[in-house]
Every structure is written in structure tokens, then in C-alpha cells.
Design an enzyme around this catalytic site. Structure first.
Site, PDB file in Angstrom:
ATOM      1  N   HIS A  22     -20.958   5.690 -45.159  1.00 35.13           N
ATOM      2  CA  HIS A  22     -19.740   4.933 -44.801  1.00 35.13           C
ATOM      3  C   HIS A  22     -18.861   5.699 -43.806  1.00 35.13           C
ATOM      4  CE1 HIS A  22     -20.398   1.771 -47.810  1.00 35.13           C
ATOM      5  NE2 HIS A  22     -20.878   2.737 -48.569  1.00 35.13           N
ATOM      6  N   TYR A  52     -17.786  10.211 -55.984  1.00 30.20           N
ATOM      7  CA  TYR A  52     -16.775   9.871 -54.967  1.00 30.20           C
ATOM      8  C   TYR A  52     -15.642  10.887 -54.947  1.00 30.20           C
ATOM      9  CZ  TYR A  52     -18.960   5.606 -53.407  1.00 30.20           C
ATOM     10  OH  TYR A  52     -19.827   4.723 -52.834  1.00 30.20           O
ATOM     11  N   ASN A  71     -19.172  -3.538 -51.759  1.00 23.46           N
ATOM     12  CA  ASN A  71     -19.884  -3.823 -50.508  1.00 23.46           C
ATOM     13  C   ASN A  71     -19.771  -5.307 -50.189  1.00 23.46           C
ATOM     14  OD1 ASN A  71     -21.011  -1.263 -49.775  1.00 23.46           O
ATOM     15  ND2 ASN A  71     -22.542  -1.475 -51.380  1.00 23.46           N
TER      16      ASN A  71
END
Ligand code: NDP
Length: 502
Positions: A56, A339, A129
Site C-alpha cells: 500500500h 500493522y 480493501n
């Protein structure tokens, strides 16, 4: 009155007298090191780049709000969902996945769809997404999967062998592959695509009742995609098309909006549902779990500074608020760790203090110090708990409802493997129009034709398993022997892999 013109200073505030000429020993002499301004300027410039996101990397973002449109208080105590009409500030970031920071926006790729809700009880991040499912359902495969979508370690080129070898050895990817190679794999803009939370989350109320929930963001601008050819040429015409479109639309007052919906499943239903509700390669068909309205998201303000707000924005599926809890989805569980971890590496351990990431509600933790701690670091308050000096206490009423888990710790393979082919088959047969099927097959053939024949055969057998016609059309496009594809499709995955070994 005109604003007073600002004076240039060093980064430590000393007024700068000249920004054109370094201090030298005479007009032709060497530069002297006591030119602090020069050294400061070069040293900071040398450090301007931070690590690119591993995935990303290329993205665009904007600020806006979320407004509740339906009463869902029966299902969740989340304060930001407590009242119809209530608004919460949000920041959304959209992205491609595999490409580098300078890659083209129209690449065939899923699109990241991440939204940070700045609620009064901390940040809730929806890190989804534009597709409702994912390629794999266990994060232990994630680094391998991403390596295959990036560049060959020897040639530094994108490699169809790597790409399709992994996918054909990972049959659960077939659903996401079918979506990716439909025209939804090349959305025209970030405004013209849906967002899906993908993972199942828990919603719970004050009584401790809980439900399993999937979130959907439906675009109000309508779905618009490029065909394969259009996407290819757009890479040359305007590699930043989606970034430009988002920014310019908002500048022109065309504020993109999405209606936010939820599917809700009871824990009882989850026990016997025909698909594993925690398998992120599956959707919950709408016929089984209809979408209910939750709210509306509107993006109405561009960032003022891309680096500060978009590049430094850090999302994590682990950012949940009271009323929303985790589910046993294996991918989700791993993302809760990964993350935060990648942002600590990219932005440093205090990345949560950056204005774009900091909650707009109170933040009272006992974390202290670390690189780039630029708030007051807890001041003179206690830095441990329990303490008897008035420091913040945990609130037991905020506990997530307990869920029953008891089994033997081991590495479990997924059991319902045949279920992997049902939903991509439904998508091909029931949802896609003939034109969409035609584009799907063309897009697949155009990409996989660069892979070795044995890999083409292995993958085409998976398309055939999803739907016979789907497999036959891909086989025809590649000039493969359809009888051979059919034979491979009837084998177990282990036999198929053996039959297509190098
Ligand atoms: P429905 O007919 O109720 O829903 C089909 C969904 O497919 C719609 O949400 C539609 O989105 C979406 N869609 C249309 N074209 C494509 C495409 N090329 N790629 C991906 N999605 C597309 O059917 P079911 O709920 O029974 O699901 C059937 C299949 O549809 C599933 O197996 C899955 O592959 C796909 N799907 C299902 C979703 C779900 O949450 N149930 C969500 C998205 C896809 P839109 O509303 O924008 O037209």
C-alpha cells in the site's frame, strides 16, 4: 491588514541572512564547516525519506465525516454509533497494494480502503480493501504472497511465473483472483469503488450480547472501472489518475460519499453456517445476511500537506473502540500485530502522537519516552500502574464479552477446501454479465500467458473447478488442452501439484 512577511530561520529559529551562498574562505575558497545553516539544511535533506510502506505504498487521502443514519444501538455500545444524525470526523486513505510509491494508479491490484474514525473513545480504524475477500486466510503465508506480487529477486522485474506459481499452489486465492481479474481490479478512480472491511468483527452492547459483523462501504458515485486496455494506456497518460481525481473532485466541491452498511450474524448462526464466517476468503451472501444501513461517509477536505497527513497516516485493524471487538479470523488476528509493528518501524515508536494519528479523545497511557516523544510525555504524573498518586485507572466496564475457546494448540489446515470454489463460481455464473466474463477471461489470459505452461495448467484447473465454462474459456485463450485441464481439475491439490512439477 496584510499578514507580516515571515523571516526565514534555521530549524532552530535563528534568522538566516543569506540562502544563496555558502560561507567560503574567500570567493574561490573551500566551504567552512561553521556554516551551520548549510549543514543543517543538507543534513535534514539527507534524511527526508522514510521507509516506504511494504504494501500500500502509493496512496491518496482526504478528511471528512461519518454520519449515523440508522439505529444500531441494539447491536453495539460504540458511542460514535449511538444516535442517528451523530457525526464523527474521519480520515480515509486509498491505495494500490503491490506497486512502489511511484507506480501507476491504474495497475491491476486490489485497492486499499482505510478509514480512521476519530471517536470520543479512541480511534476506530477500518482497514479494508475494495474487494470483500482476500487471497489467503492465514497470515503465515502473507510475506510469501507479497513477495510473489513484487519483483523477481534476480531480475527486479514483475514475474508472471512467481505470481501464478504461488496462486496456483494456494487454491483459496481463487475467489480474490476472480475479482482481481474482473474489471473491478482496475477501478477508474478511488471515488468509484466500494470498500469492504472484509474481516468479521464483533459488535457488542452494554448487556454483553454480541454479534459477528461485516462492514460494507457502497460508493454513491457508482462503480466505474477501466477495461484492461484502458488501464494499460492510462499508466502512460496519467499514472496519478486516481490521486488527481480525488484531490480535484474535493477541491471542486464534489465530495465523494459512501453509504455504510453492515451484515450481522448471531453467534448461534455462526456455529452452523455453511461457510466459515471467520474465513476472509469468503463473503456472507446477501441472501443469507442482508445489508442493513449504518451510516454515510463523506470526504470533504483535502490534506494541506501530503507527507504530514497522508504519508504519515498509520492505520491498524487493532484500533477498535468499546462496542467493537476482534473475531477469531486468523488474518485479522495477525494484522492486529503487524500493522502497529510496521508503523513503529516506518514512523517510530511514538507514531501515535503524530497529529494525523493521535486520537481526538483523551489519551492517558503509562507509555513513556522513546524516539521523537514530542508531547509532554505524561508530565510529572506517575509512570506506573497501580499507583496511589491519582494516575488513570482501567475501567472494567469496558471489557469485550468473553468468547468460548478451548482446544488443542496446533497448526491446523483449513478443512472445508471444496467450499473455496463455490463463491468464485457464483460470482462468475450469477453476478457477472457476459461482457464482464469476457473481460475477466481476457484479463487473465493476457497476464498468465507469460507464465510457464505447467503453471498455466495448474491455475486453469482451479478456474475449471470454480466453473467449467470459466476454465474452458481460459484454457482456450491460452491454447491449452481442455481435456488435460479437466483431468487436473479432478485431482486433489496434492496430486495436481505433483502432476505439474518442474
Ligand atoms: P448478490 O447478487 O447479492 O451480490 C453480488 C455482489 O457482487 C454485489 O455486492 C455487487 O456489488 C458485487 N459485484 C458485482 N460485480 C462484481 C465483480 N466483478 N467482482 C466482485 N463483486 C462484484 O450476491 P451474493 O451476496 O450471493 O454473492 C455472490 C457473489 O458476489 C459472491 O460469491 C462474491 O463473489 C460476490 N460479492 C458478494 C458480496 C457480499 O458481501 N455478499 C460483496 C461483493 C461481491 P455492487 O453492489 O457494487 O454492484
Amino acid at each position: 491588514m496584510a499578514e507580516k512577511k515571515k523571516k526565514l530561520t534555521t530549524s532552530f529559529g535563528k534568522p538566516v541572512e543569506n540562502d544563496l551562498n555558502s560561507i567560503t574562505a574567500g570567493p574561490k575558497g573551500p566551504v567552512v564547516i561553521h556554516d551551520v545553516h548549510l549543514v543543517d539544511k543538507l543534513a535534514h535533506f539527507d534524511r527526508e525519506r522514510i521507509p516506504e510502506r511494504v504494501v500500500h505504498a502509493k496512496g491518496a487521502g482526504a478528511h471528512g465525516y461519518f454520519e449515523v443514519t440508522n439505529d444500531v444501538t441494539k447491536y453495539t455500545q460504540a458511542k460514535f454509533l449511538s444516535e442517528v444524525g451523530k457525526r464523527t470526523e474521519v480520515f480515509a486513505r486509498f491505495s494500490t497494494v503491490g506497486g512502489e510509491k511511484g507506480s501507476a494508479d491504474s495497475e491491476r491490484d486490489p485497492r486499499g480502503f482505510a478509514v480512521k474514525f476519530y471517536t470520543e473513545e479512541g480511534n476506530f480504524d477500518m482497514v479494508g480493501n475494495n474487494t470483500p475477500v482476500f487471497f489467503i486466510r492465514d497470515a503465515i503465508k502473507f510475506p510469501d504472497f507479497i513477495h510473489t506480487q513484487k519483483r523477481n529477486p534476480a531480475t527486479n522485474l514483475k514475474d508472471p511465473d512467481m505470481f501464478w506459481d504461488f496462486l496456483s499452489l494456494t487454491p483459496e486465492s481463487i475467489h480474490q483472483v476472480t475479482i482481481l481479474f474482473s474489471d473491478r481490479g482496475t477501478p477508474k478512480t478511488y471515488r468509484n469503488m466500494n470498500g469492504y472491511g472484509g474481516h468479521t468483527l464483533m459488535w457488542y452492547n452494554e448487556r454483553g450480547d454480541y454479534w459477528w459483523v461485516k462492514l460494507h462501504f457502497k460508493t454513491e458515485q457508482g462503480i466505474e472501472n477501466f477495461t484492461g486496455e484502458e488501464a494499460d494506456s492510462m499508466r502512460g497518460i496519467d499514472p496519478d489518475i486516481a490521486t488527481r481525481d480525488l484531490f480535484e473532485s474535493i477541491e471542486q466541491g464534489k465530495h465523494p460519499a459512501w453509504s455504510v452498511k453492515a451484515q450481522i450474524m448471531t453467534p448461534e448462526q455462526a456455529k452452523s453456517y455453511r461457510f466459515d464466517p471467520f474465513d476472509v476468503t469468503k463473503v456472507w451472501p446477501h441472501g443469507d445476511f442482508p445489508l442493513i444501513d449504518v451510516g454515510r461517509m463523506v470526504l470533504n477536505r483535502n490534506s494541506e500537506n501530503y507527507f504530514a497527513e497522508v504519508e504519515q497516516a498509520a492505520f491498524s485493524p487493532g484500533n477498535l473502540v468499546p462496542g467493537i471487538g476482534p473475531s477469531p479470523d486468523k488474518m485479522f488476528q495477525a494484522r492486529i500485530f503487524a500493522y502497529h509493528d510496521t508503523q513503529r518501524h516506518r514512523l517510530g515508536p511514538n507514531y501515535h502522537l503524530l497529529p494525523i494519528n493521535a486520537p481526538k479523545s483523551e489519551m492517558n497511557s503509562y507509555q513513556r519516552d522513546g524516539a521523537a516523544r514530542y508531547d509532554n510525555n505524561g508530565g510529572s504524573g506517575p509512570n506506573y500502574w497501580p499507583n496511589s498518586f491519582g494516575g488513570p485507572d482501567p475501567d472494567p466496564s469496558m471489557a469485550v464479552p468473553p468468547i468460548e475457546v478451548s482446544d488443542v494448540a496446533d497448526r491446523y489446515a483449513y478443512e472445508l477446501k471444496d467450499a473455496d470454489f463455490v463463491q468464485p463460481g457464483d460470482l462468475y455464473r450469477k453476478v457477472m454479465s457476459e461482457k464482464e466474463r469476457e473481460h475477466l477471461v481476457k484479463n487473465i489470459v493476457g497476464h498468465i500467458k507469460g507464465a510457464q505452461k505447467r503453471i498455466q495448467l495448474r491455475q486453469t484447473a482451479l478456474f475449471y473447478k470454480a466453473d467449467r465454462e470459466y476454465g474452458e474459456r481460459v484454457a482456450k485463450g491460452l491454447g491449452l488442452d481442455i481435456a488435460e485441464v479437466e483431468r487436473l481439475s479432478k485431482m486433489s491439490q496434492e496430486e495436481r501439484v505433483k502432476a505439474t512439477e518442474k
